[in-house]
Design an enzyme around this catalytic site. Structure first.
Site, PDB file in Angstrom:
ATOM      1  N   SER A  62       0.834  -1.205   0.000  1.00 29.28           N
ATOM      2  CA  SER A  62       0.000   0.000   0.000  1.00 29.28           C
ATOM      3  C   SER A  62       0.865   1.250   0.000  1.00 29.28           C
ATOM      4  CB  SER A  62      -0.921  -0.007   1.212  1.00 29.28           C
ATOM      5  OG  SER A  62      -0.161  -0.153   2.389  1.00 29.28           O
TER       6      SER A  62
ATOM      7  N   HIS B  75      -2.365  -2.388  -6.249  1.00 28.38           N
ATOM      8  CA  HIS B  75      -2.857  -2.214  -4.876  1.00 28.38           C
ATOM      9  C   HIS B  75      -4.372  -2.351  -4.814  1.00 28.38           C
ATOM     10  CE1 HIS B  75      -3.502   0.601  -1.224  1.00 28.38           C
ATOM     11  NE2 HIS B  75      -3.397  -0.642  -0.836  1.00 28.38           N
TER      12      HIS B  75
ATOM     13  N   GLU C 110      -5.169   0.243  -7.876  1.00 29.15           N
ATOM     14  CA  GLU C 110      -4.133   1.243  -8.175  1.00 29.15           C
ATOM     15  C   GLU C 110      -2.973   0.536  -8.861  1.00 29.15           C
ATOM     16  OE1 GLU C 110      -4.108   4.739  -4.781  1.00 29.15           O
ATOM     17  OE2 GLU C 110      -3.093   2.884  -4.313  1.00 29.15           O
TER      18      GLU C 110
ATOM     19  N   ASN D  80      -4.315   5.939  -0.295  1.00 34.50           N
ATOM     20  CA  ASN D  80      -3.890   5.949   1.115  1.00 34.50           C
ATOM     21  C   ASN D  80      -3.251   7.265   1.534  1.00 34.50           C
ATOM     22  OD1 ASN D  80      -4.906   3.526   1.831  1.00 34.50           O
ATOM     23  ND2 ASN D  80      -3.002   2.379   1.623  1.00 34.50           N
TER      24      ASN D  80
HETATM   25  N1  3HC Z   1     -14.863  -9.985   2.146  1.00 30.88           N
HETATM   26  C1  3HC Z   1     -15.543 -10.257   1.009  1.00 30.88           C
HETATM   27  N2  3HC Z   1     -16.748  -9.738   0.712  1.00 30.88           N
HETATM   28  C2  3HC Z   1     -17.310  -8.939   1.634  1.00 30.88           C
HETATM   29  C3  3HC Z   1     -16.690  -8.606   2.855  1.00 30.88           C
HETATM   30  C4  3HC Z   1     -15.414  -9.181   3.100  1.00 30.88           C
HETATM   31  N3  3HC Z   1     -14.733  -8.927   4.209  1.00 30.88           N
HETATM   32  N4  3HC Z   1     -17.479  -7.777   3.547  1.00 30.88           N
HETATM   33  C5  3HC Z   1     -18.590  -7.590   2.816  1.00 30.88           C
HETATM   34  N5  3HC Z   1     -18.485  -8.287   1.653  1.00 30.88           N
HETATM   35  C6  3HC Z   1     -19.471  -8.357   0.572  1.00 30.88           C
HETATM   36  C7  3HC Z   1     -20.735  -9.031   1.026  1.00 30.88           C
HETATM   37  O1  3HC Z   1     -20.661 -10.429   0.836  1.00 30.88           O
HETATM   38  C8  3HC Z   1     -21.778  -8.396   0.125  1.00 30.88           C
HETATM   39  O2  3HC Z   1     -21.798  -9.062  -1.116  1.00 30.88           O
HETATM   40  P1  3HC Z   1     -23.224  -9.393  -1.814  1.00 30.88           P
HETATM   41  O3  3HC Z   1     -23.794  -8.030  -2.158  1.00 30.88           O
HETATM   42  O4  3HC Z   1     -22.871 -10.207  -3.008  1.00 30.88           O
HETATM   43  O5  3HC Z   1     -24.008 -10.129  -0.773  1.00 30.88           O
HETATM   44  C9  3HC Z   1     -21.249  -6.979  -0.126  1.00 30.88           C
HETATM   45  O6  3HC Z   1     -19.861  -7.010   0.243  1.00 30.88           O
HETATM   46  C10 3HC Z   1     -21.948  -5.947   0.724  1.00 30.88           C
HETATM   47  O7  3HC Z   1     -21.844  -6.360   2.069  1.00 30.88           O
HETATM   48  P2  3HC Z   1     -22.940  -6.029   3.170  1.00 30.88           P
HETATM   49  O8  3HC Z   1     -24.304  -5.948   2.521  1.00 30.88           O
HETATM   50  O9  3HC Z   1     -22.778  -6.986   4.288  1.00 30.88           O
HETATM   51  O10 3HC Z   1     -22.483  -4.642   3.789  1.00 30.88           O
HETATM   52  P3  3HC Z   1     -22.458  -3.175   3.248  1.00 30.88           P
HETATM   53  O11 3HC Z   1     -23.443  -2.928   2.166  1.00 30.88           O
HETATM   54  O12 3HC Z   1     -22.492  -2.381   4.479  1.00 30.88           O
HETATM   55  O13 3HC Z   1     -21.015  -3.054   2.555  1.00 30.88           O
HETATM   56  C11 3HC Z   1     -18.667  -2.613   2.604  1.00 30.88           C
HETATM   57  C12 3HC Z   1     -19.840  -3.414   3.216  1.00 30.88           C
HETATM   58  C13 3HC Z   1     -18.565  -2.950   1.098  1.00 30.88           C
HETATM   59  C14 3HC Z   1     -17.417  -3.089   3.305  1.00 30.88           C
HETATM   60  C15 3HC Z   1     -18.949  -1.087   2.802  1.00 30.88           C
HETATM   61  O14 3HC Z   1     -19.172  -0.816   4.152  1.00 30.88           O
HETATM   62  C16 3HC Z   1     -17.782  -0.211   2.333  1.00 30.88           C
HETATM   63  O15 3HC Z   1     -17.639   0.071   1.163  1.00 30.88           O
HETATM   64  N6  3HC Z   1     -16.932   0.238   3.291  1.00 30.88           N
HETATM   65  C17 3HC Z   1     -15.756   1.063   3.019  1.00 30.88           C
HETATM   66  C18 3HC Z   1     -14.595   0.162   2.646  1.00 30.88           C
HETATM   67  C19 3HC Z   1     -13.352   0.938   2.351  1.00 30.88           C
HETATM   68  O16 3HC Z   1     -13.261   2.145   2.475  1.00 30.88           O
HETATM   69  N7  3HC Z   1     -12.308   0.190   1.946  1.00 30.88           N
HETATM   70  C20 3HC Z   1     -11.002   0.763   1.679  1.00 30.88           C
HETATM   71  C21 3HC Z   1     -10.151   0.539   2.876  1.00 30.88           C
HETATM   72  S1  3HC Z   1      -8.557   1.240   2.704  1.00 30.88           S
HETATM   73  C22 3HC Z   1      -7.649   0.015   2.046  1.00 30.88           C
HETATM   74  O17 3HC Z   1      -8.132  -1.057   1.751  1.00 30.88           O
HETATM   75  C23 3HC Z   1      -6.218   0.323   1.817  1.00 30.88           C
HETATM   76  C24 3HC Z   1      -5.329  -0.837   2.199  1.00 30.88           C
HETATM   77  O18 3HC Z   1      -4.002  -0.437   1.933  1.00 30.88           O
HETATM   78  C25 3HC Z   1      -5.488  -1.312   3.631  1.00 30.88           C
END
Ligand code: 3HC
Length: 292
Positions: free
Chosen positions: A119, A140, A152, A190
Site C-alpha cells: 500500500s 494495490h 491502483e 492511502n
Molecule cells: N470480504 C468479502 N466480501 C465482503 C466482505 C469481506 N470482508 N465484507 C462484505 N463483503 C461483501 C458481502 O458479501 C456483500 O456481497 P453481496 O452483495 O454479493 O451479498 C457486499 O460485500 C456488501 O456487504 P454487506 O451488505 O454486508 O455490507 P455493506 O453494504 O455495508 O457493505 C462494505 C460493506 C462494502 C465493506 C462497505 O461498508 C464499504 O464500502 N466500506 C468502506 C470500505 C473501504 O473504504 N475500503 C477501503 C479501505 S482502505 C484500504 O483497503 C487500503 C489498504 O491499503 C489497507
C-alpha cells in the site's frame, strides 16, 4: 492454450480476498501461505462468506462449488510455477516483501509477471532484489478486495510496457477500474485516506467518542463507514504501517502517526480481526461496544 493460472502469496485478509476475486473471475488460483493457520482461516472465511451468499440467493450452490473448485491452497513457493501472474500480499514490512520476492523470483517461470499489493512501499526497491525488475509492478487492492472496484497500478522505475499491459488486462478481467498512481508513499488513495483515519484517532485520543467521530464523517460526508470503524475493519496494524510509511517516506511531520495507534498495536488490539480495537466485537464480527 491461454495460461489461466495465477498465484497469490499470503492468505491474510488481503491475500485471501484477492484469491477469491481471481477465482470468481474464472482464473485458476493457488493461494500460498507458509502459515497453516492462515490457510485454514482463509478457507473457513470464504466458505462462510459463500454460504451466506447462497442463503441470500445471491449465488447458487453450483456456482459456489465451481468457484471453490478453481481455488487451491499451498504452503510451498514452488507452486507459483506455471502461473503467468503472481500477486504478493504479505505483511507490509520491506524485509518480508523482499524475502518473498527473492523466493518467488527463484521459483517462478522466467516470463512471469510479479506484482506487489503493497500500500505504499517502493516498487523499485522491491524489484531490485529480483533478476526481473522489468516484470515487477504494484497492483494495490482495497479491502474487501472482491468488492472494492479500484485497483491502483504503480510502475517502478524500470517496469516495462509489456508488464503494465499484462496487469491492466488482468485488472479488466477481474472487473476493476484502474488508476495510475505515482511511486511515492501511500500512492494515491492511502495518501489521502490514511491521514484522515490518523486524525480521527487523534480525536479519540483527545476524548471524542469513536461513535461521534464515525457519525460525523458518515453523515456529514456520506462515507459508507466512519474513519474509526474503517481502521478497525482494515486492521490497526495495517493502517499504522501505512501511516508510518508516509512519515518515513516524505520525512514530513504532518504524517506523524497517532501515539494511540502505536499503543493499541503493542497491546494486541488490532481491530475487528482480533475482536478488539476502537470497538469490541463478538465472534461473528458484530460490534458489541466501544473501548473509548
Ligand atoms: N470480504 C468479502 N466480501 C465482503 C466482505 C469481506 N470482508 N465484507 C462484505 N463483503 C461483501 C458481502 O458479501 C456483500 O456481497 P453481496 O452483495 O454479493 O451479498 C457486499 O460485500 C456488501 O456487504 P454487506 O451488505 O454486508 O455490507 P455493506 O453494504 O455495508 O457493505 C462494505 C460493506 C462494502 C465493506 C462497505 O461498508 C464499504 O464500502 N466500506 C468502506 C470500505 C473501504 O473504504 N475500503 C477501503 C479501505 S482502505 C484500504 O483497503 C487500503 C489498504 O491499503 C489497507
Amino acid at each position: 492454450m491461454e495460461n489461466n493460472k495465477v498465484a497469490v502469496i499470503g492468505a491474510g485478509l488481503m491475500g485471501s480476498g484477492i484469491a477469491q476475486a481471481c477465482a470468481q473471475a474464472g482464473y485458476q488460483v493457488v493461494n500460498i501461505d507458509t502459515f497453516e493457520t492462515a490457510v485454514e482461516k482463509a478457507k473457513a472465511n470464504i466458505n462462510s462468506l459463500f454460504n451466506k451468499k447462497v442463503e441470500k440467493g445471491k449465488m447458487t450452490r453450483e456456482q459456489k462449488d465451481e468457484i471453490l473448485g478453481r481455488l487451491t491452497y499451498s504452503g510451498s513457493f514452488e507452486d507459483v510455477k506455471g502461473a503467468f501472474l503472481v500477486l504478493e500480499a504479505v505483511p507490509e514490512k520491506i524485509e518480508i516483501k523482499k524475502d518473498t520476492f527473492r523466493k518467488v523470483d527463484a521459483a517462478a517461470d522466467p516470463g512471469t509477471v510479479i506484482v506487489s499489493n503493497t500500500s505504499g512501499l517502493s516498487i523499485s526497491e522491491i524489484a531490485s532484489v529480483t533478476d526481473r525488475p522489468d516484470k515487477i509492478m504494484g497492483a494495490h487492492f482495497f479491502y474487501p478486495a472482491p468488492v472494492m472496484k479500484l485497483l491502483e497500478l504503480v510502475r517502478g522505475l524500470v517496469t516495462s510496457d509489456e508488464t503494465y499491459a499484462v496487469v491492466k488486462e488482468f485488472a479488466a478481467r477481474i472487473g476493476k477500474t484502474t488508476v495510475d498512481a505515482p511511486e511515492f508513499p501511500g500512492f494515491m488513495v492511502n495518501r489521502i485516506l490514511v491521514p484522515m483515519q490518523n486524525e480521527a484517532a487523534f480525536m479519540v485520543m483527545e476524548g471524542s467518542s469513536p461513535e461521534d467521530v464515525d457519525n460525523a464523517i458518515k453523515l456529514g460526508c456520506n462515507h459508507p463507514m466512519g474513519p474509526i470503524e474503517l481502521t478497525d475493519f482494515v486492521g490497526i496494524d495495517t493502517m499504522l504501517a501505512t501511516m508510518t510509511g508516509l512519515y518515513n517516506g516524505f520525512h514530513d511531520s504532518k504524517y506523524r502517526p497517532c501515539p494511540l495507534l502505536e499503543t493499541m498495536v503493542k497491546s494486541g488490539m488490532l481491530g475487528k480481526k482480533t475482536g478488539n480495537g476502537f470497538y469490541k466485537y463478538d465472534e461473528k464480527g458484530n460490534k458489541i461496544g466501544s473501548n473509548f
